[in-house]
Design an enzyme around this catalytic site. Structure first.
Site, PDB file in Angstrom:
ATOM      1  CG  ASP A 438      41.808  10.466  97.343  1.00  0.00           C
ATOM      2  OD1 ASP A 438      41.830   9.716  98.335  1.00  0.00           O
ATOM      3  OD2 ASP A 438      42.796  11.146  96.993  1.00  0.00           O
ATOM      4  CD  GLU A 441      39.099   7.682 103.571  1.00  0.00           C
ATOM      5  OE1 GLU A 441      39.671   7.012 102.703  1.00  0.00           O
ATOM      6  OE2 GLU A 441      38.998   8.925 103.528  1.00  0.00           O
ATOM      7  CG  ASP A 520      48.101   9.083 101.198  1.00  0.00           C
ATOM      8  OD1 ASP A 520      47.783   8.844 100.020  1.00  0.00           O
ATOM      9  OD2 ASP A 520      47.687  10.063 101.826  1.00  0.00           O
TER      10      ASP A 520
END
Length: 782
Positions: A438, A441, A520
């Site tokens: 997670d 990026e 999300d």
């Protein structure tokens, strides 16, 4: 940003972590202002007029007044084009070495310039620098106009390339996009981005962007991949069918990058052949362990081992199997990676063992950001290994993530990947069986994130496998390189088991390490629709294992929405419910008895279909074909099928028509050609037109292709569910089995179905006996 988000942001900025993020944003701005090349005059350049050519294996080089173009057909059919001396390697996308040149393809003079003829594509290079790709029959697939560069002293060379495609062409892909699956006209950024809020249709960009266009038109399919990791943008324009003749009837595409090479690959053929070529080039999809195809439950905010036990027991008491429970950042000590909160989870290995006895694995979240805290083992060892990203002046770059002030490993450095991979041994000792990457990026919090970049400074330095460069080039492959570090480590730490990874961010080629999920996604009916668009689009980029957070992430879904989301996800490869710490629970019984009953039925069907899904997983691993396929997969020339994105094929046998609208109890779907049976009623429908299907709350409309031989779970083992072929036709199916989590060669069995003397018979290829019980369905008259 709406008023509620603005108020939340203002409150957060006033907090301790908020002020840290403000300072980090200021540092990022100051570092980039200091270390990035400044503005200045830039000179535009085009290739100019061709002045000669040289034949080479697989194609050749065409020389222009101000540039050169290398065309090279590779074994397997993919065509590489590189301007200004760009070569296929080095590349983060390619799996291993670049495939050898197909020596049958030869560069030869043409009336318009030069051409390279190969088995699947003819490439024509015009004297002004335009390039056309045509089918062997001469049908235009794509016309690239002469590119344009902007060069400046001390700056990266920006470039733009415009292309024209047939007016009826539809573009899919570009990574994980919430619009679509057919992408509407508009501009799409190529920069992996944490939206820092719930997203729905039209929000762009998201966590996974890829310069991969899967283009479908009447004349054929092709995939084009611009192998460039820099920040860029793809702009799509609708075709102007009927506006004129020749090129006036072409649609449009513009690809623009802020730096890096102008190089791209083109491959053509049927959808299955295109993705087969693409994944041969970039890596076949990783084969997940069989348990990873079961239902998985996650929550940010379990809070304690006892709560995990309570949830697991709740599923068992209700006869609802759970293959994995996922622990979010709240199980860590102060959100520090590779630690455990010993007060809340005092004996995590014991908990993992208890769950494993009931067939449930534990999966751990892993973030890349390391808390900058001397005395913390991970920070100290990373510092000793010089593992963290630095700025141009040699200072370690700091940001703000969940544990506070953090530093970031440089996964583009091989020795850093080895250091990081060794840390997974701690997770294995805690009993975890899989890993969830997670915030990669990578994300570093910033104040009012929608108005600034929540990532590292663009000038931050990276190894890039020893070549050296900055974050402008490394950003999009950060998550990909992190996945590689974990995957390669697990291959060494557990050599007899297939690793299970899924990652929020990634880039072209990420499928060779694992899958992904939606991130999300917003709770609401638009978020439900976006979930399907993401899965279909990612599959056409070569990433077949994905799925959404069931119910959406940030808010509490209504019982109806939760049921419909669960029903969709039950037919998707990655089946997981998940929610934010303030987004409510996702246990089915929290939504009332009626919802629980509907969910139970969907989960039972998922369990029944596991042998089929596992076969699809093996087929994806062997061929690149996604589990979830658009309706046009076998009929790409059908424009009516291309325009629909609210239903899908699950493999070849099943057509799933999920309910995506509130209050709907029926829905229309356009069928591909052939005969289809309603899986619930066995009523037959004839393809090629539109049908209206009943969709009561307790089930999703599912149709089965006539002749399908479908492996399903039954009492005592595997059963072949055979659906009667249409009169005069035959059917087929395949079953692939293995031990479930190792590397042993699988067993592949192929079956055919046909009518004989008024009865449906099934035969196994190369054997006298079928070997499994058979149940024939679809024998109702009509």
């Amino acid at each position: 940003m709406d008023r509620r988000d603005l108020v939340r942001s203002l409150r957060w900025v006033g907090s301790r972590d908020g002020w840290r993020a403000v300072r980090a944003a200021w540092r990022r701005h100051r570092i980039d202002a200091r270390d990035l090349p400044g503005g200045g005059a830039q000179r535009a350049r085009v290739p100019g007029t061709a002045c000669g050519a040289e034949a080479l294996p697989g194609g050749g080089v065409v020389w222009f007044a101000q540039s050169s173009l290398r065309v090279r057909v590779a074994v397997g059919g993919a065509v590489f084009c590189g301007w200004d001396g760009a070569a296929p390697e080095p590349s983060y996308a390619l799996a291993g070495e670049c495939p050898a040149a197909d020596t049958r393809a030869v560069l030869e003079p043409d009336k318009d310039g030069w051409r390279v003829v190969s088995e699947r594509i003819t490439v024509v290079v015009f004297r002004n620098g335009a390039v056309e790709f045509r089918t062997p029959g001469g049908v235009l697939l794509r016309r690239e106009l002469p590119p344009r560069w902007w060069d400046g002293p001390g700056r990266a060379s920006c470039w733009v390339q415009r292309a024209r495609t047939p007016a009826d062409a539809v573009v899919f892909g570009l990574g994980g996009r919430s619009s679509g699956p057919g992408l509407p006209a508009g501009s799409y950024r190529l920069w992996n981005t944490d939206p820092c809020a719930a997203f729905g249709p039209g929000d762009d960009p998201l966590y996974i962007t890829m310069p991969v266009q899967f283009v479908v038109a009447d004349g054929g399919c092709h995939l084009v991949f611009h192998d460039n990791t820099w920040d860029g943008r793809v702009s799509l324009r609708d075709g102007e069918e009927g506006a004129g003749s020749g090129h006036d009837q072409l649609g449009g595409c513009e690809v623009r990058f802020e730096g890096g090479p102008l190089r791209y690959w083109v491959m053509a053929g049927s959808p299955g052949r295109v993705l087969g070529t693409w994944t041969a080039l970039t890596g076949r999809p990783a084969l997940p362990p069989r348990w990873a195809l079961g239902y998985q439950h996650a929550r940010w905010g379990f809070g304690s081992a006892e709560e995990v036990r309570r949830v697991a027991a709740g599923y068992r008491e209700r006869g609802m199997p759970v293959s994995a429970l996922h622990l979010d950042i709240d199980h860590l000590d102060g959100h520090r990676i590779f630690t455990v909160d010993r007060d809340a989870f005092p004996e995590l290995p014991v908990l993992a063992a208890e769950l494993r006895e009931h067939g449930t694995r534990l999966v751990s979240i892993v973030d890349p950001a390391v808390k900058a805290e001397p005395g913390l083992a991970v920070y100290d060892s990373g510092t000793a290994a010089d593992a963290f990203v630095r700025d141009a002046r040699g200072q370690v770059v700091r940001g703000v993530v969940w544990p506070g002030e953090t530093v970031f490993p440089d996964f583009t450095e091989p020795r850093v990947r080895r250091w990081w991979g060794g840390l997974y041994a701690e997770r294995l000792q805690q009993g975890f069986a899989g890993f969830w990457h997670d915030m990669n990026e990578p994300t570093s919090f910033t104040a009012f994130a929608r108005y600034g970049e929540a990532t590292l400074p663009r000038s931050a330095r990276h190894s890039l496998e020893g070549r050296g460069g900055d974050h402008r080039e490394a950003h999009n492959v950060y998550g990909l390189a992190m996945a590689r570090a974990g995957y390669e480590a697990l291959r060494e730490l557990l050599p007899g088991q297939r690793p299970f990874f899924f990652s929020r961010s990634g880039w072209a080629g990420m499928q060779r390490y694992g899958g992904t999920w939606s991130g999300d996604v917003a709770t609401g009916w638009p978020g439900l629709r976006a979930s399907l668009a993401l899965v279909l689009g990612l599959g056409l980029c070569g990433v077949p294992y994905s799925g959404p957070d069931v119910g959406g992430f940030h808010a509490v879904p209504s019982p109806e929405l939760f049921v419909r989301w669960w029903q969709l996800a039950a037919y998707l490869p990655f089946f997981r419910s998940h929610s934010a710490i303030d987004g409510g629970r996702r246990e089915p019984w929290e939504f009332g008895p009626r919802a629980e009953e509907c969910v139970r039925a969907a989960l039972a069907e998922r369990v029944r279909l596991l042998p089929y899904l596992y076969t699809l997983a093996h087929l994806a691993h062997r061929t690149g074909a996604p589990y979830v396929r658009p309706l046009w997969w076998y009929e790409p020339d059908d424009r009516r099928l291309r325009s629909g994105g609210d239903a899908f094929l699950l493999g070849k046998a099943l057509l799933v028509a999920p309910v995506l609208e509130q209050g709907a109890t029926a829905r229309a779907v356009r069928l591909p050609r052939g005969r289809w049976y309603d899986a619930a009623t066995e009523a037959a429908h004839h393809g090629g037109g539109q049908v209206l299907l009943d969709a009561p709350l307790d089930r999703t409309p599912v149709l089965v292709r006539a002749g399908a031989v479908l492996p399903v779970a039954a009492e005592g083992g595997l059963l072949l569910e055979v659906w009667a072929p249409a009169p005069g036709q035959t059917g087929s199916g395949v079953v692939i089995t293995d031990e479930g989590d190792g590397w042993e060669p699988p067993r592949v069995e192929r079956f055919t179905s046909r009518w004989e003397h008024g009865a449906v018979v099934v035969e196994r290829e190369g054997a006298d006996e079928v070997g499994y019980p058979v149940r024939v369905r679809g024998l109702r008259p009509g």
